[in-house]
Design a protein around this motif. Structure first.
Motif: not given
Length: 578
Positions: A294-301, A286-291, A261-264, A266-275
């Protein structure tokens, strides 16, 4: 009988709406003024008129029925002059304009009059009005331009046709099922334009043409209309842009995927959105993962800087400038809400809006804080145009980082509205703003809320995910901690107040747009067979769904926000305490 009653009720409601507008049209007095007169081909100005406005659109009393109804559907004369958010409109017949705003207008293209009036209306200091001009004789009404005119007024011709067909079919069905009551429905349908204009300043010359005869003819003329001058220019720009998009369309713009996670961290990530890109429909997934931590959601990659350039190109500027302007001038209440949030804490002398775009926020905030000087910063050309129009005092075109040294200590308030989610490194932007703000200064931030329940429910069709532009979606708790680490103390937050009840409606728009793309583009080279027919069918069938979506937004959506105290966005105000 029920069907006939519904037809009569709908007709009467529309008559009341349009008649109210028609009756409020001012009638100009005769006289000589300091204006130039611009007229369309065939218009006969028998007399002269005076006005204290910088521009006044002249409406002939005998304006054809269809043109008059289209005009009244687009403008409320009672509010038009004093409402800075009302978009410029024109009857496309004649215009009185002061020399400082005068420009060339194609007299054969009615949409050019609309575009011209809109350009002048966008000037903050320009006074623009619309009024009936006695003695002005309307020119011939070219129905071939009707579709282009509707588009210029922000309406979809295919949806107008669909709604008109539904109304016509309802009257026919009423006649077939019960002819006595059907005649009542037919009489109301026929009398609609007569009831709208009777006793008003407008007296359309073709008012008595039977509506049930004219309407089918209008369908065909509206469906197969001419291209306006602006649309022809847009087609040229599309053609010119095509080679660049062809060269770059198949590139891989993604960087390497990160596993923490770029915020905290953590390596505990979940795939959140594929769009996909559901707005412009540029290529790519494009995919977005959620930590989980901490709940941060970001575009990954995430996209590379070159990739961001590809997807931002022609969105806010260039080919997409007109659409962006229409979107940002549509919802004004958030602009006032942001300014009111700051008002109890400070009466700022100077305010910098970062990521200001077309500076619509500054335009609205000035009404709440009239003594404040508003400046704007953005990377797009729109920020320079905003300064010319008077929405801001000074424009800075470039990145926040570029101007940080020049801006340090100059502003009491700095705002970032729907800005941080677009940047590659929001924490660096917070470092910059913490350095630029003077001690005691305030930072106002508004962001989409990734914790909003409907975001997960709607998946890729939740508009605030907005791929591929949105890089980071920060929960409010994370943002508070990040600001505290930089010496900024949160003094106020708004969650439900920042919420806009539009999730269902926007999700439906994205869905229908995905099924039936509406406009051609240089990055979408395929020619869809029977594209117009498919678009017409899909968007026509979507009309009932729009009413359902609006109802859900005003009930379920509003209830969720009130019940949870959250929404699809949040605002946070922080003060630099050193």
């Amino acid at each position: 009988m029920i069907l006939s009653v519904l037809v009569v009720l709908v007709v009467l409601l529309d008559v009341l709406r349009l008649r109210s507008r028609a009756s409020k049209l001012r009638v100009l007095s005769q006289g000589a003024g300091e204006h130039s007169l611009l007229t369309a081909t065939g218009v006969r100005p028998e007399g002269s008129w005076e006005s204290d406005a910088d521009l006044v659109d002249l409406v002939p009393r005998d304006l054809p029925t269809v043109a008059a109804l289209d005009l009244l559907g687009a403008v409320d004369p009672a509010k038009y002059r004093d409402d800075q958010w009302a978009r410029g409109v024109s009857a496309s017949q004649a215009v009185l304009v002061r020399d400082e705003y005068k420009d060339d207008v194609d007299p054969d293209d009615p949409t050019e009059f609309v575009a011209f009036v809109r350009r002048v209306k966008d000037h903050v200091r320009a006074r623009v009005d619309i009024a009936v001009a006695p003695g002005l004789k309307a020119g011939p009404y070219d129905l071939g331009y009707r579709a282009a005119t509707l588009r210029q007024l922000g309406k979809r011709p295919s949806l107008w046709i669909a709604g008109s067909v539904i109304g016509y079919a309802a009257v026919a069905a009423a006649l077939i099922t019960n002819w006595q009551w059907g005649l009542v429905a037919l009489a109301a349908y026929w009398a609609h334009p007569v009831l709208v204009f009777a006793g008003t300043p407008l007296r359309p010359r073709d008012l008595w043409v039977p509506r049930f005869v004219r309407t089918p003819y209008l369908w065909f003329r509206t469906a197969g209309g001419k291209k306006s001058t602006a649309e022809l220019r847009q087609a040229e720009r599309l053609e010119q842009a095509t080679p660049w998009y062809e060269q770059n369309r198949d590139k891989n713009f993604h960087e390497a995927r990160r596993d923490n996670c770029p915020a905290c961290g953590s390596t505990d990530l979940r795939r959140w959105v594929t769009a996909t890109d559901l707005v412009q429909r540029k290529p790519g997934t494009f995919t977005m993962d959620r930590c989980v931590r901490c709940g941060h959601v970001w575009q990954n990659p995430r996209l590379s800087e070159e990739g961001l350039g590809f997807y931002y190109r022609d969105f806010y500027d260039g080919l997409g400038a007109t659409s962006a302007e229409a979107v940002f001038s549509g919802k004004t209440e958030p602009y006032y809400g942001r300014a009111r949030m700051v008002e109890p804490f400070t009466k700022p002398e100077r305010w910098l809006d970062v990521g200001s775009g077309h500076a619509h926020f500054c335009l609205g905030a000035k009404e709440v804080l009239p003594q404040t000087r508003f400046d704007g910063l953005d990377q797009g050309a729109a920020i320079e145009e905003a300064a010319k129009l008077g929405r801001i005092e000074q424009s800075y075109r470039g990145s926040f980082k570029e101007f940080a040294g020049e801006l340090k200590g100059r502003y009491d308030v700095i705002s970032m509205h729907h800005y941080l989610e677009h940047v590659r490194d929001p924490w660096e932007e917070l470092d910059i703003v913490a350095d630029v703000l003077p001690d005691g200064g305030y930072l106002l931030i508004e962001l989409p809320d990734p914790e909003w329940r409907l975001g997960r429910l709607f998946g890729k069709y939740w508009m605030p995910w907005f791929q591929p532009q949105h890089q980071h979606m920060m929960p409010i708790g994370n943002l508070e901690h990040a600001l505290a680490d930089r010496g900024l103390t949160t003094v106020a937050t708004e969650r439900a107040k920042a919420h806009l009840c539009n999730d269902f409606m926007l999700a439906l728009l994205l869905f229908l747009g995905n099924v039936a793309p509406r406009t051609p583009a240089p990055w979408r080279p395929e020619r869809v067979r029977l594209r117009r027919i498919r678009s017409f069918v899909v968007w026509s069938l979507g009309i009932p769904a729009f009413f359902v979506a609006m109802a859900l937004d005003q009930t379920v959506n509003r209830f969720l926000a009130a019940r949870t105290g959250q929404g699809n966005a949040y605002r946070l105000l922080a003060q630099k305490t050193g």
